[in-house]
Scaffold this motif. Structure first.
Motif, PDB file in Angstrom:
ATOM      1  N   THR A 150      -4.626   6.611  -2.402  1.00 51.49           N
ATOM      2  CA  THR A 150      -4.108   5.247  -2.292  1.00 51.49           C
ATOM      3  C   THR A 150      -3.794   4.114  -3.383  1.00 51.49           C
ATOM      4  O   THR A 150      -4.672   4.345  -3.387  1.00 51.49           O
ATOM      5  CB  THR A 150      -4.351   4.544  -0.512  1.00 51.49           C
ATOM      6  OG1 THR A 150      -4.520   5.621   0.662  1.00 51.49           O
ATOM      7  CG2 THR A 150      -3.240   4.075  -0.337  1.00 51.49           C
ATOM      8  N   HIS A 170      -2.322   0.299  -4.115  1.00 50.26           N
ATOM      9  CA  HIS A 170      -2.036  -1.241  -4.000  1.00 50.26           C
ATOM     10  C   HIS A 170      -1.279  -1.833  -4.874  1.00 50.26           C
ATOM     11  O   HIS A 170      -1.450  -1.378  -6.029  1.00 50.26           O
ATOM     12  CB  HIS A 170      -2.971  -1.934  -3.453  1.00 50.26           C
ATOM     13  CG  HIS A 170      -4.016  -1.596  -2.175  1.00 50.26           C
ATOM     14  ND1 HIS A 170      -5.118  -0.014  -2.547  1.00 50.26           N
ATOM     15  CD2 HIS A 170      -3.866  -1.611  -1.193  1.00 50.26           C
ATOM     16  CE1 HIS A 170      -5.360   0.111  -2.067  1.00 50.26           C
ATOM     17  NE2 HIS A 170      -5.032  -0.599  -0.174  1.00 50.26           N
ATOM     18  N   GLU A 209       1.124  -1.252   0.030  1.00 45.07           N
ATOM     19  CA  GLU A 209       0.273   0.152   0.019  1.00 45.07           C
ATOM     20  C   GLU A 209       0.695   1.568  -0.107  1.00 45.07           C
ATOM     21  O   GLU A 209       2.230   1.073   0.754  1.00 45.07           O
ATOM     22  CB  GLU A 209      -0.664   0.260   0.967  1.00 45.07           C
ATOM     23  CG  GLU A 209      -2.008   1.081   1.398  1.00 45.07           C
ATOM     24  CD  GLU A 209      -2.842   1.209   3.008  1.00 45.07           C
ATOM     25  OE1 GLU A 209      -3.556  -0.066   2.792  1.00 45.07           O
ATOM     26  OE2 GLU A 209      -3.310   1.993   3.226  1.00 45.07           O
TER      27      GLU A 209
END
Lengths: 273, 650
Positions: free
Chosen positions: A236, A238, A220
């Motif tokens: 964010t 991943h 992440e």
């Protein structure tokens, strides 16, 4: 790998050919010559035994060991689609999704019509958490992407040059054999249409490939509005998320996602395709 | 919180304190040694609470045990800081093993009206003519918390006589919230997703009230609601709430199953009730009325009653819903929370091919059984699986939502053989142990016999023909990556993109230039072929010059006739090209006719006419002209052509 490396050299790790020779070969003006070289290369330098050894390791379940050999092969210049593909499979089995995706994408950029690579990428992407699809995508752009997808930029470039050559051939024949004029009217029109289409395809493909892409390696990572830890977090991403590199500083890259969101990502948490 | 202070057998003896102590000790000795049948008098004072707010009540009980003879009412003088009212007297007599125990309880309600630490008592009581002292009790009165505003304050001073009823104003018209209110409450503040929280509506009333239902239903977005059926007889309890005595009854209960994590505020709706209010002033009868049904009163109920409609808004309730833990979550988990067990069975152990078998899966347990997903059979080789049907059966007894869900799947075997229907995985989250539990169904063996029909049809294909079979789609059982490439030698390599190569662009540029050049050439030629007039016009000057040049050569060689012929031809061809006519038709008359209509200097026209005349003369006259004349003609023609080039035709 530094991004600047890739921009100027080839996509593989450590291209070792001399630039002049490379440009010459890539022009395919000496097609037979290069084929000959390729065959000689195959006979003497092709790491066939290592490849087989790595495949055997993969078969027994030693994915790390297999990946190591494939990586070594690539470093030695055996940057073929098969090696990238097998490396990607080893990474995938080893649980390294992002690295697997990078290797699959590299393989796909060499052989974009390989159904196995396409299938495996689809399987891999189904296990990635970030939904990276163009937002309210326009149908035409989507269709174009679908259309140019199965071709490499080099194929399209070659076709473009080929059609240009054909066009010249018609012009030449037209000039010196005016008798054929009746036939050439239609043929020339068709060739011209093809030429325009090829040029357009080249443009779209170029749009697609001109920015190098990165894949997020970290589980992440926060993407920020600027190239610093002090900047506000934008979103964010991943592991396995892909973006096009629009800009870079020494430690950060500015990525644009398929949905047109963009932000800065630390270089250490991603790798170039 | 009952504080009991005991004053044991303490007779009042002001004069002889020592004697009293001696008496006490001897009595005690007597008691221990002789075990005499009668017990001594004891007086206890008990209060319902030791801490209360201004305006709140406490109950004071004076319990006199084993009093012989008549007991007078305790002399309760005014209590500082309290208004006091008698609740009456009760008597209990029990005889155990020939031993008689009697208890006399005097109850008082005290309403605090001043803050501070207060001492209730001491009081005195006469038993059989003897005077006993009752121990004092300490209580603390704190300022009113104002929890229920608008509470009618009790009578002002508390200095009034003990038995007098208070000048307490009963609600008129509006029934205040203090006399009736509803509490909506949850049995848990924090639950997991899909774990039930029981929402209860408890009505607290000091009045005679009837629950009518909900004016506005609670808003339960984000929850799956299972209402518990109303109890047949509403259980009423007596409760103290904020120091006041209420009749409490649970009017509605529902289990809320949260469907997602988060903090939820449940709007509890609006409750409707009717309230019966007696318009009376008598305090005793208020307490002895139907509300509590307590100790009777001597007063008749002469009172009028009034019924009010009352809507009550209970406070909203807040519930925190926790997400189910990620850790240890089994792959088969599909959201079931509670406590379950799973059973399975098939209706036939042996079946002919093509005949259906029913596989039945039962999930039994506590929890939101409606939303439990029964594990389904994945693809089974040689079986056709039909969509399953399920039915749920829920019971909501004893505030627990439980039940069973039965799922039946029909399987049709396509081929004879012995099969095992695989075990199905089912898992649920148990909030009690806060862990996931995994269950498995039992694998079921099934024998499939070959069908009789297919055996009969067999001879048809005896000669080796084929019978068409029903086509089926090839369906993927799972998704995984494809295998590695085993042949790498022929695999193409990565190559640098051509478009980054300048040579590529040079080549393309050269090709474009070449094509442009070819195209230009072609166009030029084409134009030359189609545009005859333009071509002649363009070529006219050059051609004339050419002829003049050869004429000049002839002049040098002094060839008279040839010179004139060439000059004339030059003139003819030049004008013919200029005017796009044939050379033969060009002569002085024709030219003056055509050019005369155009804007051309007369001087030129004259010169043309003159020259044509001279040329005709020179060619056809027998007298040969001198070299100077020839030169003159040549120069004049040259000048004429030069001048005529500047003339704009049209």
């Amino acid at each position: 790998m530094k991004i600047s490396d890739v921009r100027h050299s080839e996509s593989a790790k450590g291209g070792r050919r001399i630039s002049k020779a490379r440009s010459f070969a890539s022009l395919r003006m000496t097609l037979i010559f290069s084929t000959l070289i390729f065959m000689v290369h195959c006979t003497f330098a092709w790491g066939g035994t290592q490849f087989t050894e790595a495949n055997a390791k993969y078969q027994t379940g030693d994915f790390k060991g297999a990946a190591g050999i494939y990586e070594k092969l690539i470093q030695e210049g055996e940057n073929s689609a098969a090696v990238y593909y097998n490396l990607a499979n080893s990474y995938f089995r080893d649980g390294q999704k992002a690295r697997a995706l990078i290797a699959y994408e590299r393989a796909l950029s060499i052989v974009p019509r390989d159904p196995d690579i396409r299938w495996n990428i689809a399987v891999l992407k189904s296990a990635l958490p970030d939904r990276l699809e163009p937002k309210n995508g326009n149908v035409f752009a989507l269709w174009i992407r679908e259309f140019v997808g199965p071709f490499t930029i080099n194929e399209i470039s070659s076709v473009l040059t080929g059609i240009l050559a054909l066009w010249i051939l018609w012009a030449f024949l037209n000039l010196f054999f005016p008798v054929l004029k009746i036939w050439f009217g239609g043929i020339q029109a068709v060739t011209f249409a093809l030429l325009i289409t090829a040029a357009a395809l080249f443009f779209f493909k170029w749009q697609e490939v001109r920015h190098p892409r990165v894949v997020v390696l970290d589980k992440e990572v926060s993407v920020r509005y600027g190239p610093s830890e002090r900047e506000t977090k934008a979103f964010t991403l991943h592991e396995g998320a892909q973006g096009a590199v629009m800009d870079e500083t020494s430690d950060w890259v500015n990525v644009m996602l398929a949905d047109k969101n963009s932000g800065w990502l630390p270089k250490k948490s991603c790798e170039l395709i | 919180m009952i504080r009991i202070s005991k004053l044991k057998h303490e007779a009042r003896s002001t004069k002889h304190e020592y004697f009293y102590k001696f008496y006490l000790a001897s009595c005690f000795l007597l008691l221990v040694s002789c075990k005499i049948a009668f017990a001594e008098v004891s007086i206890e004072t008990s209060v319902s609470r030791s801490r209360l707010a201004v305006g709140e009540e406490l109950t004071l009980d004076i319990i006199i045990t084993n009093a012989q003879g008549g007991i007078s009412r305790p002399t309760i003088t005014s209590i500082d800081g309290f208004s006091s009212y008698s609740q009456g007297r009760s008597q209990e007599i029990s005889i155990i093993n020939g031993r008689t125990t009697s208890r006399n309880i005097f109850s008082y309600v005290l309403i605090a009206n001043a803050t501070g630490k207060k001492t209730i008592g001491p009081f005195e009581v006469d038993i059989s003519g003897r005077n006993y002292k009752i121990a004092p009790v300490q209580v603390e009165v704190v300022p009113d918390t104002g929890y229920y505003p608008g509470s009618p304050s009790p009578s002002s001073s508390g200095q009034g006589p003990v038995y007098s009823p208070p000048s307490r104003a009963l609600p008129s018209g509006d029934v205040s919230n203090q006399d009736i209110f509803v509490k909506a409450w949850l049995d848990k503040d924090e639950v997991y997703v899909n774990e039930p929280a029981v929402l209860t509506y408890t009505i607290y009333t000091r009045l005679s009230a009837t629950y009518k239902g909900f004016d506005k239903e609670p808003v339960t977005t984000g929850f799956w609601v299972e209402d518990f059926p109303p109890e047949k007889t509403m259980k009423k309890t007596e409760q103290f709430f904020n120091g006041r005595r209420y009749v409490a009854a649970d009017v509605r209960k529902a289990a809320l199953f949260p469907t997602q994590a988060g903090v939820f505020t449940v709007d509890t709706g609006v409750i409707s009730s009717t309230v019966e209010v007696r318009q009376q002033d008598d305090f005793d009868s208020f307490f002895s009325g139907n509300v509590f049904g307590r100790r009777g009163s001597a007063y008749p109920s002469f009172i009028t009653t009034q019924i009010f409609q009352k809507t009550i808004n209970p406070d909203k309730v807040i519930l925190t819903v926790k997400a189910l833990p990620e850790q240890g979550r089994p792959a088969s988990f599909s959201g079931a929370v509670g406590d379950y067990r799973i059973e399975n069975s098939i209706d036939k152990k042996e079946v002919e091919e093509g005949n259906p078998v029913t596989h039945r899966v039962r999930i039994i347990g506590q929890g939101n059984i409606n939303t439990v997903q029964t594990p389904s059979l994945s693809k089974l080789e040689n079986f056709k699986i039909y969509d399953s049907s399920s039915s749920a059966n829920i019971s909501k007894e004893r505030l627990v939502v439980e039940g069973e869900k039965v799922t039946e799947t029909v399987l049709v075997p396509k081929k004879a053989g012995t099969y095992t229907i695989p075990a199905l995985d089912f898992s649920y989250f148990d909030p009690k142990t806060q862990s996931y539990k995994e269950l498995k169904t039992a694998p079921q063996a099934l024998t499939v016999r070959p069908g009789a029909v297919s055996a009969e049809e067999e001879p048809v294909n005896a000669l080796g023909g084929v019978r068409p079979v029903e086509k089926e789609d090839v369906t993927l059982l799972s998704q995984d990556i494809r295998y590695i490439k085993t042949d790498g030698a022929a695999s193409p390599r990565a190559s640098a993109p051509l478009y980054r190569n300048s040579l590529y662009w040079v080549l393309n540029f050269v090709l474009v230039l070449l094509s442009a050049w070819f195209a230009a050439m072609g166009i030029r030629r084409e134009r030359g072929m189609t545009d005859l007039k333009g071509g002649r016009l363009r070529r006219s000057h050059g051609a004339a010059r050419k002829r003049l040049k050869s004429a000049a050569a002839l002049l040098k060689k002094d060839k008279h006739d040839e010179f004139f012929a060439e000059i004339e031809k030059a003139m003819n061809v030049y004008f013919a090209d200029k005017l796009n006519v044939s050379a033969q038709s060009v002569n002085a008359d024709f030219l003056s006719e055509i050019l005369g209509g155009r804007n051309i200097e007369p001087e030129i026209l004259n010169e043309i006419r003159k020259l044509f005349d001279e040329l005709a003369h020179g060619r056809f006259s027998s007298v040969q002209k001198g070299k100077d004349d020839m030169k003159d003609v040549y120069q004049r023609v040259d000048r004429l052509i030069t001048r005529f080039e500047k003339v704009k035709l049209k």
